[in-house]
Design an enzyme around this catalytic site. Structure first.
Site, PDB file in Angstrom:
ATOM      1  N   HIS A   1       0.802  -1.238   0.000  1.00 52.39           N
ATOM      2  CA  HIS A   1       0.000   0.000   0.000  1.00 52.39           C
ATOM      3  C   HIS A   1       0.823   1.271   0.000  1.00 52.39           C
ATOM      4  O   HIS A   1       0.254   2.355   0.106  1.00 52.39           O
ATOM      5  CB  HIS A   1      -0.915   0.054   1.226  1.00 52.39           C
ATOM      6  CG  HIS A   1      -1.985  -0.972   1.218  1.00 52.39           C
ATOM      7  ND1 HIS A   1      -3.215  -0.764   0.626  1.00 52.39           N
ATOM      8  CD2 HIS A   1      -2.026  -2.217   1.700  1.00 52.39           C
ATOM      9  CE1 HIS A   1      -3.967  -1.839   0.780  1.00 52.39           C
ATOM     10  NE2 HIS A   1      -3.257  -2.754   1.419  1.00 52.39           N
TER      11      HIS A   1
ATOM     12  N   LYS B   1      -8.075  13.835   4.583  1.00 50.63           N
ATOM     13  CA  LYS B   1      -7.194  12.652   4.578  1.00 50.63           C
ATOM     14  C   LYS B   1      -6.233  12.804   5.740  1.00 50.63           C
ATOM     15  O   LYS B   1      -6.206  13.848   6.379  1.00 50.63           O
ATOM     16  CB  LYS B   1      -6.421  12.559   3.257  1.00 50.63           C
ATOM     17  CG  LYS B   1      -5.777  13.881   2.833  1.00 50.63           C
ATOM     18  CD  LYS B   1      -5.104  13.781   1.480  1.00 50.63           C
ATOM     19  CE  LYS B   1      -6.025  13.881   0.292  1.00 50.63           C
ATOM     20  NZ  LYS B   1      -6.160  12.642  -0.443  1.00 50.63           N
ATOM     21  N   ARG B   2      -5.449  11.771   6.013  1.00 48.98           N
ATOM     22  CA  ARG B   2      -4.455  11.929   7.067  1.00 48.98           C
ATOM     23  C   ARG B   2      -3.508  13.085   6.743  1.00 48.98           C
ATOM     24  O   ARG B   2      -3.285  13.419   5.582  1.00 48.98           O
ATOM     25  CB  ARG B   2      -3.668  10.620   7.239  1.00 48.98           C
ATOM     26  CG  ARG B   2      -4.453   9.557   7.967  1.00 48.98           C
ATOM     27  CD  ARG B   2      -4.791   9.978   9.385  1.00 48.98           C
ATOM     28  NE  ARG B   2      -3.615   9.986  10.220  1.00 48.98           N
ATOM     29  CZ  ARG B   2      -3.342   9.092  11.163  1.00 48.98           C
ATOM     30  NH1 ARG B   2      -4.196   8.090  11.405  1.00 48.98           N
ATOM     31  NH2 ARG B   2      -2.244   9.168  11.880  1.00 48.98           N
TER      32      ARG B   2
ATOM     33  N   THR C   1      -8.357   6.836  -2.087  1.00 51.88           N
ATOM     34  CA  THR C   1      -9.728   6.356  -2.296  1.00 51.88           C
ATOM     35  C   THR C   1     -10.715   7.495  -2.030  1.00 51.88           C
ATOM     36  O   THR C   1     -11.820   7.499  -2.547  1.00 51.88           O
ATOM     37  CB  THR C   1     -10.052   5.164  -1.363  1.00 51.88           C
ATOM     38  OG1 THR C   1      -9.646   5.492  -0.030  1.00 51.88           O
ATOM     39  CG2 THR C   1      -9.338   3.904  -1.813  1.00 51.88           C
TER      40      THR C   1
ATOM     41  N   LYS D   1     -14.279   8.664  -3.879  1.00 51.99           N
ATOM     42  CA  LYS D   1     -15.538   8.985  -3.191  1.00 51.99           C
ATOM     43  C   LYS D   1     -16.063  10.345  -3.608  1.00 51.99           C
ATOM     44  O   LYS D   1     -17.264  10.515  -3.861  1.00 51.99           O
ATOM     45  CB  LYS D   1     -15.318   8.972  -1.662  1.00 51.99           C
ATOM     46  CG  LYS D   1     -15.056   7.581  -1.112  1.00 51.99           C
ATOM     47  CD  LYS D   1     -14.485   7.601   0.307  1.00 51.99           C
ATOM     48  CE  LYS D   1     -13.848   6.244   0.607  1.00 51.99           C
ATOM     49  NZ  LYS D   1     -12.910   6.279   1.733  1.00 51.99           N
TER      50      LYS D   1
ATOM     51  N   LYS E   1       1.245  14.332   1.291  1.00 57.48           N
ATOM     52  CA  LYS E   1      -0.095  14.681   0.794  1.00 57.48           C
ATOM     53  C   LYS E   1      -0.239  16.189   0.573  1.00 57.48           C
ATOM     54  O   LYS E   1      -1.183  16.650  -0.034  1.00 57.48           O
ATOM     55  CB  LYS E   1      -1.164  14.188   1.773  1.00 57.48           C
ATOM     56  CG  LYS E   1      -1.203  12.648   1.890  1.00 57.48           C
ATOM     57  CD  LYS E   1      -2.197  12.202   2.953  1.00 57.48           C
ATOM     58  CE  LYS E   1      -2.204  10.699   3.208  1.00 57.48           C
ATOM     59  NZ  LYS E   1      -2.870   9.897   2.151  1.00 57.48           N
TER      60      LYS E   1
HETATM   61  C1  8GP Z   1      -2.695   3.823   1.917  1.00 57.08           C
HETATM   62  C2  8GP Z   1      -2.153   4.640   0.762  1.00 57.08           C
HETATM   63  O1  8GP Z   1      -1.430   5.745   1.268  1.00 57.08           O
HETATM   64  C3  8GP Z   1      -3.307   5.116  -0.087  1.00 57.08           C
HETATM   65  O2  8GP Z   1      -2.822   5.784  -1.212  1.00 57.08           O
HETATM   66  C4  8GP Z   1      -4.145   3.925  -0.532  1.00 57.08           C
HETATM   67  O3  8GP Z   1      -5.299   4.354  -1.202  1.00 57.08           O
HETATM   68  C5  8GP Z   1      -4.563   3.109   0.667  1.00 57.08           C
HETATM   69  O4  8GP Z   1      -3.425   2.704   1.412  1.00 57.08           O
HETATM   70  C6  8GP Z   1      -5.326   1.863   0.297  1.00 57.08           C
HETATM   71  O5  8GP Z   1      -4.602   1.100  -0.606  1.00 57.08           O
HETATM   72  N1  8GP Z   1      -1.627   3.345   2.745  1.00 57.08           N
HETATM   73  C7  8GP Z   1      -1.830   3.230   4.067  1.00 57.08           C
HETATM   74  O6  8GP Z   1      -2.892   3.502   4.592  1.00 57.08           O
HETATM   75  C8  8GP Z   1      -0.720   2.745   4.843  1.00 57.08           C
HETATM   76  O7  8GP Z   1       0.334   2.460   4.331  1.00 57.08           O
HETATM   77  N2  8GP Z   1      -0.981   2.618   6.140  1.00 57.08           N
HETATM   78  C9  8GP Z   1      -0.124   2.005   7.027  1.00 57.08           C
HETATM   79  C10 8GP Z   1       0.578   1.994   8.057  1.00 57.08           C
HETATM   80  C11 8GP Z   1      -0.795   1.935   8.396  1.00 57.08           C
END
Ligand code: 8GP
Length: 816
Positions: free
Chosen positions: A360, A551-552, A659, A663, A557
């Protein structure tokens, strides 16, 4: 509602059931509070889903079919009640039933606390995937952890983020969950490995010195109109040693509870890091606890269904959501070798055909490594198995690239450059039959930049599955007016077949439709404005562009790039008499990991800028900045339907997919974004005219890096940017405290800014100017908004799941 469900729902029986549950909770109908009624509603509904859950579990057809086991340390499910009502087809019927009890359904739904059992993208994706598995009836079990505290609750004190624990189940418990003590497991830690001899063979046996009980809680994942309910099984840590009554009676209260305290700590709290690896021992313990309990439960189900151990890959596949559950691979090996006494080759053949792994993120700080010494201490037998996996893997590498030390160094599961570390991603790739990225661009970069040697060694193993979102929660539930409008035009099938939205495109130029579509948007903006007025006491102009970044909070970002644009608009409004712009409200919502200082500084800066702008009478309602605190799924459900503009402005190559971008587009917002993650595919779908792309692409980023990035030069050459940046250093936004926002200034000015904020500023402003121009042409804007909704059907998580099913998991749907 399906005819069957319509028939099955008995309104008066349901009302009686609700009152009974209310009574069991200790309340009388005439004095009960809304929250009591919400709990009664949840419990009354859960009776139905529990019986469907048990029926699904006992379904012979499912037992004889292949299942996917989705292992994730995070499931950011959000509130369940409203969503489950939609899936059960009972939303209107229950609204009617509760109104006869003098209650409003939306008020009741507002009483639910979000189960925030995830940080962000990866956790929310897991929740959408469970929804799509159940809707399409692909047999599945979700495995996660039952955190006592979810992601922290955020508030602001004088602009600075404050964190408070999120006791999401307190005090009455969560009405949708079902504890399953009969399915509990015992999980070991620490200890040593012994050699045992039996019938002329020697075996290795781990003797743990600490044992903790894993108690599962099931949450029902209700399939949309499908009568299928799959479990989301969440493990809770419980003390195994019985409460020390002797010690308690002797007055040693702390010691009496020690075992409880240790075990309870294990699943006490979700680690609040997004895209970052904190490397704490307790986190590794959580990971192993989760993996071991899940592997044991999967094997239990497999064997109870009467299948042979060797047939595991034919009946069960285990999807690893990022590397967090990687330790499940050596754990399955340990069980097969030491408990079932299979030979290595047979065990490895089973394990390596069972696991698949999703990556991810490419951010190096998020790629997990664990110290070999720590693993050896906490899980001594697993470390032996990891060595053996790596030893055999290195032989494979030697056979492919003889005498190539460099290849071995990058591919090895053990990084021995400094302190010896286990690279979890490498272990995943070696032990999985498929690896995937989450958007086309991301998967390409996984192959090209992250794992090029693995891609050469195992051609075809690394694939792409573009992420998706569930249209049930993210359109039908959160945007009822738009959903009704769509259903009037194209019928009611779209929530299960999102490609059908394409039929809406034919109305994009229809002025009457444009008006109704934008009226819906307007009502959603009014709803959000009402929330902001009530909670933050800021009055908003709902004719303004609602420009949204949710978003976070992370440097990659680039919320601070957005902030610089906001400041530049403010300065132009004050300084340029001829400057005109469509009114705008810029929304932010984001949590920063508590230990991420710069992210917190960015939040502080946004709040300070907002305070100044919102209280400057010269600006009027031309520009407002709103930072909505405590971003969470239920807040997103209010913000997303109200968005006109969706900010997806990460530096190219850094956002794996995103994502939120999907949305907002689905709800008729136009994206302003870089060529990053799924933005690339959104552009392909909606067309260049209906998206605002700006900035450097992945190649542009590397070229600039090679040339040498010089933010100072950009700063001096762009007066607008310079003025915006300078204002961070004086007292404009922090009266009496010059320099309070310096950390943000420094982060983008240093030549080390890895996210090249300033490099993209000018083109970002250009794209926003295009938005400003286009928004003023109401009919053109409506057309673009409609086309966004119409053309993003690809991003349904139903399609993502079908991609996994067809290209990776090979499952059959079992219709119930
Ligand atoms: C996220 C990505 O940053 C995001 O672009 C993507 O849409 C999402 O995963 C689903 O695939 N990555 C994370 O949330 C991530 O790496 N989180 C981890 C440590 C908790």
């Amino acid at each position: 509602m399906t005819p069957k469900q319509q028939h099955a729902f008995d309104k008066s029986a349901f009302k009686i059931s609700m009152v009974q549950h209310l009574t069991q909770l200790g309340h009388a109908p005439d004095t009960a509070q809304l929250r009591d009624w919400y709990l009664a509603l949840g419990r009354a509904l859960a009776e139905h889903t529990t019986s469907d859950l048990v029926a699904t579990e006992h379904d012979q057809a499912i037992k004889q079919a292949k299942s996917v086991n989705y292992l994730s340390l995070e499931f950011l499910i959000g509130r369940l009640t409203g969503n489950n009502l939609i899936s059960m087809g009972l939303y209107d019927a229950i609204a009617d039933a509760v109104s006869e009890l003098g209650l409003g359904l939306t008020d009741l739904l507002e009483q639910e606390r979000d189960p925030s059992l995830g940080n962000g993208g990866l956790g929310r994706l897991a929740a959408c995937f469970m929804d799509s598995l159940a809707a399409q009836q692909y047999p599945a079990v979700g495995y996660g952890l039952h955190y006592e505290y979810g992601l922290f609750r955020q508030s602001f004190h004088e602009g600075a983020q404050q964190e408070a624990p999120d006791a999401w189940r307190e005090p009455e418990g969560y009405p949708w969950e079902l504890v399953r003590p009969e399915l509990s497991q015992i999980i070991g830690f620490y200890g040593h490995v012994e050699v045992v001899e039996e019938a002329g063979h020697t075996y290795r046996q781990w003797v743990p010195s600490l044992k903790i009980q894993a108690m599962p809680w099931d949450l029902p994942i209700v399939g949309y109109q499908s009568n299928t309910v799959y479990p989301l099984r969440l493990w809770e840590g419980r003390a195994l040693t019985p409460f020390a009554l002797d010690a308690f009676n002797a007055g040693d209260y702390t010691h009496a509870q020690q075992a409880d305290i240790d075990a309870g700590n294990l699943t006490k709290v979700l680690y609040p890091n997004d895209n970052h690896d904190a490397g704490k021992t307790l986190r590794l313990m959580q990971q192993y606890f989760h993996s071991a309990a899940s592997v044991a439960d999967i094997l239990r189900r497999h064997l109870e269904a009467g299948h042979a151990l060797a047939a595991l890959p034919e009946y069960e596949t285990i999807q690893l959501n990022d590397t967090h559950p990687t330790i499940a691979i050596p754990e399955l090996m340990r069980v097969l070798l030491d408990d079932y006494r299979l030979g290595w080759d047979e065990a490895w053949s089973i394990a390596s055909r069972t696991f698949a792994y999703t990556n991810h993120t490419l951010l190096p700080e998020a790629l997990e490594t664990w110290s070999e010494a720590l693993i050896a201490r906490l899980l001594p037998r697993h470390m032996e198995i990891i060595f053996e996996i790596n030893h055999r893997f290195m032989q494979e590498v030697e056979a492919k690239w003889p005498d190539d030390v460099a290849k071995k160094q990058v591919l090895s599961v053990i990084d021995d450059k400094g302190e010896r570390m286990v690279r979890m991603a490498n272990l995943c790739v070696v032990g999985s039959y498929a690896v995937n990225g989450v958007a086309a661009l991301h998967s390409q970069l996984v192959k090209r930049d992250l794992f090029p040697e693995f891609d050469a060694l195992y051609p075809g193993r690394i694939q792409n599955v573009t992420n998706g979102i569930t249209p049930r929660r993210w359109l039908k539930f959160c945007n009822p007016d738009l959903s009704n409008l769509i259903s009037e035009k194209i019928g009611e099938q779209w929530p299960a077949q999102l490609e059908q939205l394409e039929q809406i495109a034919q109305y994009a130029d229809d002025t009457a439709f444009q008006k109704i579509f934008m009226d819906v948007k307007k009502r959603n903006k009014q709803r959000l404005a009402g929330w902001v007025k009530e909670h933050l006491d800021i009055t908003l102009n709902t004719d303004a562009i609602f420009d949204v970044q949710i978003k976070r909070l992370h440097e990659y970002k680039r919320q601070h790039l957005n902030l610089l644009h906001v400041i530049s608009l403010y300065q132009r409004l004050l300084n340029e008499p001829d400057f005109d712009m469509a009114p705008r409200v810029v929304f932010f919502a984001a949590k920063a990991a508590p230990g991420y200082e710069l992210a917190k500084s960015i939040i502080y800066a946004i709040n300070k800028v907002a305070e100044t702008i919102n209280n400057d009478p010269r600006v009027g309602d031309k520009l407002k900045v709103v930072f909505i605190p405590d971003y969470r799924v239920s807040m997103a459900e209010i913000i997303i339907p109200a968005a006109d503009v969706s900010e997806q402005i990460s530096m190219a190559g850094k956002e794996a997919s995103g994502t939120g971008n999907m949305k907002m587009a689905l709800n008729g917002a136009l994206t302003i974004g870089t060529m990053d993650g799924a933005n690339v595919e959104i552009r392909e779908e909606v067309g260049d005219d209906n998206i605002y792309i700006f900035g450097l692409d992945v190649d542009g980023v590397s070229e600039l890096r090679q040339k040498g990035y010089q933010p100072e030069a950009v700063y001096h050459s762009q007066p607008l940017l310079k003025a915006a940046l300078d204002s961070l250093l004086d007292e404009t936004f922090t009266p009496g405290q010059p320099g309070a926002l310096r950390p943000v200034f420094d982060s983008v000015m240093g030549s080390g800014d890895p996210y090249l904020c300033l490099a993209d500023f000018a083109d970002y402003v250009r794209a926003h100017n295009d938005i400003d121009r286009d928004y003023r042409d109401a009919s053109q804007w409506a057309r673009k908004a409609i086309l966004n909704t119409a053309l993003v059907g690809k991003f349904s998580s139903d399609r993502s799941i079908r991609d996994y099913v067809n290209n990776i998991w090979q499952l059959e749907a079992i219709k119930r």
